[in-house]
Motif scaffolding. Structure first.
Motif, mmCIF file in Angstrom:
data_model
loop_
_atom_site.group_PDB
_atom_site.id
_atom_site.type_symbol
_atom_site.label_atom_id
_atom_site.label_comp_id
_atom_site.label_asym_id
_atom_site.label_seq_id
_atom_site.Cartn_x
_atom_site.Cartn_y
_atom_site.Cartn_z
ATOM 1 N N GLU A 146 9.299 -2.928 -9.893
ATOM 2 C CA GLU A 146 8.930 -4.349 -9.958
ATOM 3 C C GLU A 146 9.633 -5.032 -11.126
ATOM 4 O O GLU A 146 10.171 -6.136 -10.985
ATOM 5 N N ARG A 147 9.638 -4.388 -12.284
ATOM 6 C CA ARG A 147 10.273 -4.983 -13.464
ATOM 7 C C ARG A 147 11.771 -5.143 -13.277
ATOM 8 O O ARG A 147 12.374 -6.090 -13.803
ATOM 9 N N ALA A 148 12.366 -4.223 -12.521
ATOM 10 C CA ALA A 148 13.804 -4.296 -12.268
ATOM 11 C C ALA A 148 14.148 -5.281 -11.159
ATOM 12 O O ALA A 148 15.327 -5.524 -10.891
ATOM 13 N N GLY A 149 13.142 -5.845 -10.521
ATOM 14 C CA GLY A 149 13.370 -6.786 -9.439
ATOM 15 C C GLY A 149 13.713 -6.141 -8.116
ATOM 16 O O GLY A 149 14.097 -6.820 -7.166
ATOM 17 N N VAL A 150 13.570 -4.828 -8.037
ATOM 18 C CA VAL A 150 13.869 -4.119 -6.795
ATOM 19 C C VAL A 150 12.751 -4.305 -5.783
ATOM 20 O O VAL A 150 12.993 -4.459 -4.583
ATOM 21 N N GLY A 170 6.823 -8.645 -0.027
ATOM 22 C CA GLY A 170 7.400 -8.368 1.275
ATOM 23 C C GLY A 170 8.231 -7.103 1.336
ATOM 24 O O GLY A 170 8.691 -6.710 2.416
ATOM 25 N N SER A 171 8.464 -6.454 0.194
ATOM 26 C CA SER A 171 9.261 -5.231 0.167
ATOM 27 C C SER A 171 8.517 -4.078 0.830
ATOM 28 O O SER A 171 7.287 -4.072 0.925
ATOM 29 N N THR A 172 9.296 -3.094 1.242
ATOM 30 C CA THR A 172 8.749 -1.863 1.807
ATOM 31 C C THR A 172 9.200 -0.683 0.954
ATOM 32 O O THR A 172 10.398 -0.508 0.706
ATOM 33 N N ILE A 173 8.241 0.099 0.504
ATOM 34 C CA ILE A 173 8.524 1.314 -0.264
ATOM 35 C C ILE A 173 8.751 2.461 0.715
ATOM 36 O O ILE A 173 8.038 2.590 1.712
ATOM 37 N N VAL A 174 9.737 3.297 0.416
ATOM 38 C CA VAL A 174 9.999 4.490 1.211
ATOM 39 C C VAL A 174 10.034 5.684 0.274
ATOM 40 O O VAL A 174 10.613 5.609 -0.819
ATOM 41 N N GLU A 175 9.390 6.767 0.672
ATOM 42 C CA GLU A 175 9.408 7.981 -0.144
ATOM 43 C C GLU A 175 9.124 9.188 0.731
ATOM 44 O O GLU A 175 8.490 9.064 1.787
ATOM 45 N N GLY A 178 15.190 -4.863 2.434
ATOM 46 C CA GLY A 178 13.893 -4.858 1.766
ATOM 47 C C GLY A 178 13.242 -3.503 1.677
ATOM 48 O O GLY A 178 12.107 -3.394 1.196
ATOM 49 N N TYR A 179 13.924 -2.451 2.137
ATOM 50 C CA TYR A 179 13.396 -1.093 1.999
ATOM 51 C C TYR A 179 13.887 -0.498 0.687
ATOM 52 O O TYR A 179 15.098 -0.529 0.397
ATOM 53 N N THR A 180 12.986 0.043 -0.101
ATOM 54 C CA THR A 180 13.331 0.621 -1.399
ATOM 55 C C THR A 180 12.874 2.063 -1.468
ATOM 56 O O THR A 180 11.679 2.359 -1.313
ATOM 57 N N TRP A 181 13.805 2.961 -1.699
ATOM 58 C CA TRP A 181 13.503 4.391 -1.869
ATOM 59 C C TRP A 181 13.299 4.656 -3.354
ATOM 60 O O TRP A 181 14.214 4.482 -4.162
ATOM 61 N N LEU A 182 12.111 5.090 -3.732
ATOM 62 C CA LEU A 182 11.812 5.368 -5.138
ATOM 63 C C LEU A 182 12.458 6.670 -5.605
ATOM 64 O O LEU A 182 12.805 6.809 -6.777
#
Length: 322
Positions: free
Chosen positions: A53-57, A61-66, A132-136
């Motif tokens: 979140e702090r990095a703006g990633v 509406g974003s989707t987290i993927v892990e 909008g998909y973000t892989w942690l």
């Protein structure tokens, strides 16, 4: 009275159990499972999401993927639900039905890949094909260990200032690396012992996530560790079941670390020993606490035989190379 608005705001960090009456020596077990995610994985899940979140990633509406076959998936499901993100968890057949149901009830989309390698390919494909998909990526994400550097390590030293040796399961190495880095900075004389399971054969990788053979991941820093103890999976299960007979129903990782600690303490002196229990045992009722499952997968020798003073561990001790 304590009032919270988000589930991640509740996490008991100062609960320890003195196991001397069970194992015959004073060992303190730090219980990390008393939060709404029921495991220590709440800390890295929250840290990784906050950093993104702090990095703006991560944005509305974003989707987290892990990828996860267990506790991290549940913890991320909780954090995602609390903060309004979609979460897609790519898991594998090791994930139990109960774990998948927990994630789904928290709003997570659960996809099952045939094996971890296929799961990673699926994650990369999802992120490439969907905006909008973000892989942690827990295995390289600094938040995995930073969470424990900032919280678990200081919590332990604040509660147990005379700490002599700390036992931590390897797993994805976030807890181990974070605690070790903190203690090396502020109390370098504390001995740090890593504990991992070794299975009885290739089938072990396909069994329950209760206890699993560890794999080395980039986040781990074994140069911070004094010793590495490997315990047989059956010994870890016996340790869990021994604790349960005294009323402490804890997860497979707890039995693993305790078994390793007892093995190490047979050969080494330590005035004050702490073992980290990563989760509670209710998610393992149909595996490590189910007699037939244990016998089918590990043989009857993995069950306690009822002997009052059975030693609940087996060990192989390796010095960590420098």
């Amino acid at each position: 009275m304590r009032v919270i608005t988000r589930p991640e705001e509740f996490d008991v960090t100062d609960l320890y159990v003195d196991l001397e009456h069970i194992v015959g020596r004073r060992v303190l077990m730090k219980c990390e499972g008393f939060n709404f995610a029921r495991s220590s994985k709440l800390k890295p899940a929250l840290e990784m999401v906050t950093l993104a979140e702090r990095a703006g990633v991560l944005r509305p509406g974003s989707t987290i993927v892990e990828t996860s076959s267990g506790n991290l998936g549940v913890a991320l499901s909780l954090v995602a639900a609390s903060r309004g993100y979609r979460f897609v968890c790519v898991t594998d057949p090791r994930s139990t039905l109960l774990t998948r149901q927990l994630m789904q009830n928290l709003g997570t989309e659960v996809l099952v890949a045939p094996d971890p390698a296929a799961g990673l390919r699926l994650v990369r494909s999802l992120c490439a094909e969907n905006d909008g998909y973000t892989w942690l990526d827990q295995y390289v994400n600094a938040g995995n260990w930073m969470a424990h550097f900032r919280s678990t390590g200081p919590d332990i030293l604040r509660t147990v200032p005379d700490l002599d040796v700390l036992f931590v399961g390897v797993g994805s190495a976030g807890t181990l690396t974070g605690c070790a880095r903190y203690l090396r900075q502020v109390r370098p004389q504390v001995r740090i012992v890593a504990v991992e399971c070794v299975g009885p054969g290739p089938r072990a990788a396909r069994r329950s996530t209760a206890v699993r053979t560890s794999v080395r991941f980039p986040v781990i820093d074994m140069s911070l560790v004094d010793d590495l103890v490997r315990v047989d999976e059956a010994a870890a299960i016996r340790a869990c079941r021994r604790l349960a007979l005294s009323g402490f129903l804890l997860g497979g990782g707890s039995g693993m670390v305790l078994a390793g600690a007892l093995g190490w303490l047979e050969d080494n002196d330590a005035a004050t020993a702490v073992v980290i229990s990563p989760d509670l045992g209710d998610r393992y009722l149909d595996t490590i606490y189910q007699d037939q499952w244990v016998k089918d997968n590990y043989g009857p020798e993995a069950l306690l035989d009822g002997a009052e003073h059975e030693t609940p561990y087996a060990k192989t001790l390796f010095e960590v190379p420098r």
